[in-house]
Scaffold this motif. Structure first.
Motif, PDB file in Angstrom:
ATOM      1  N   THR A 194      56.727   0.180  -6.253  1.00 42.59           N
ATOM      2  CA  THR A 194      56.625  -0.994  -7.223  1.00 42.59           C
ATOM      3  C   THR A 194      58.214  -1.482  -7.611  1.00 42.59           C
ATOM      4  N   LEU A 206      48.204   3.979  -4.885  1.00 35.56           N
ATOM      5  CA  LEU A 206      47.221   3.260  -4.904  1.00 35.56           C
ATOM      6  C   LEU A 206      45.846   4.056  -4.647  1.00 35.56           C
ATOM      7  N   LEU A 211      46.694   1.652  -9.830  1.00 40.09           N
ATOM      8  CA  LEU A 211      47.879   1.969  -9.302  1.00 40.09           C
ATOM      9  C   LEU A 211      48.731   2.742 -10.223  1.00 40.09           C
ATOM     10  N   TRP A 213      51.803   4.178 -11.308  1.00 41.38           N
ATOM     11  CA  TRP A 213      53.249   3.950 -11.298  1.00 41.38           C
ATOM     12  C   TRP A 213      54.160   4.876 -12.292  1.00 41.38           C
TER      13      TRP A 213
END
Length: 245
Positions: A194, A206, A211, A213
């Motif tokens: 990212t 993913l 997502l 992160w």
């Protein structure tokens, strides 16, 4: 900076920490009786240094003490990790997946002793409905720092020895609680990088229509690496983030 080994001592199997903890009223931190597949994580937790986890380390003073529970279980598809997704209406980190956890409360006890362990278990119960009695804490990682929020975070490693029903306790704060198979986290097809408009670049996953992160993904990435579970993946595959992230 104090390492996890210095702060919490030698691995439990080497010094009988479970018995000592029970006698003193402290929460036991022991790697005894773990499934064999978790042994690499326990070994890494006993020796890992702060700089091996993150370049963001706590300041000499200040910061809000907090803890997260990194809970490993065994589901239908094998080893898995418990995560939660923050409600989309929250002012900060809306919709972002994370580990259960939060700030230490006075009743959690000494931040320099087992306060972070108690806080991680308490917050996990409050956020997901998890029964802490079914969790075996087997390791504590070095404290890390989240500059944007000022949190000093202690990651606590747990084995879900006796699984309990979990779900979003307060939907105003938590959108959902879910598990992710470790096989999906290590699958190169599910790994991306990212890039935030601020310039920060970091690993991400993913998985489970989410997502993962930021801090959470960074810790997972390092655990996979030092446990020897990491599979080479394409770091040039990027997913952009917006300023609201």
């Amino acid at each position: 900076m104090t390492s996890a080994r210095e702060q919490y001592g030698e691995p439990a199997q080497e010094r009988g920490a479970a018995a000592l903890a029970a006698a003193s009223g402290r929460v036991a931190v022991t790697a005894e009786g773990l499934p064999e597949w978790l042994a690499p994580v326990a070994r890494a937790a006993a020796t890992i240094e702060p700089r091996q986890l993150s370049r963001f380390l706590p300041p000499e003073s200040g910061g809000r003490q907090s803890a997260v529970l990194i809970l490993f279980g065994h589901g239908a598809r094998g080893p898995e990790l418990l995560l939660m997704e923050r409600a989309g209406t929250l002012r900060s980190h809306a919709g972002q997946p994370s580990f259960p956890g939060g700030a230490l409360d006075p009743e959690d006890g000494d931040p320099e002793a087992d306060g972070p362990v108690r806080a991680a278990l308490r917050e996990a119960q409050e956020e997901t409905g998890l029964d802490p009695s079914g969790v075996q804490v087997f390791g504590v990682l070095p404290r890390l720092y989240i500059p944007v929020s000022g949190f000093v975070v202690t990651p606590v490693l747990g084995w879900w020895r006796e699984p309990s029903t979990v779900g979003a306790v307060d939907e105003a704060e938590t959108a959902r609680v879910f598990t992710v198979p470790v096989a999906d986290l290590t699958d190169p097809a599910h790994r991306v990088t990212t890039r935030h408009p601020s310039g920060h670049v970091g690993p991400a996953f993913l998985v489970e229509d989410a997502l993962v992160w930021g801090f959470t993904a960074g810790v997972i990435d390092r655990i996979l690496h030092y446990a020897g579970w990491e599979i080479p993946w394409d770091r040039a595959k990027q997913v952009p983030l917006d300023w609201r992230s």
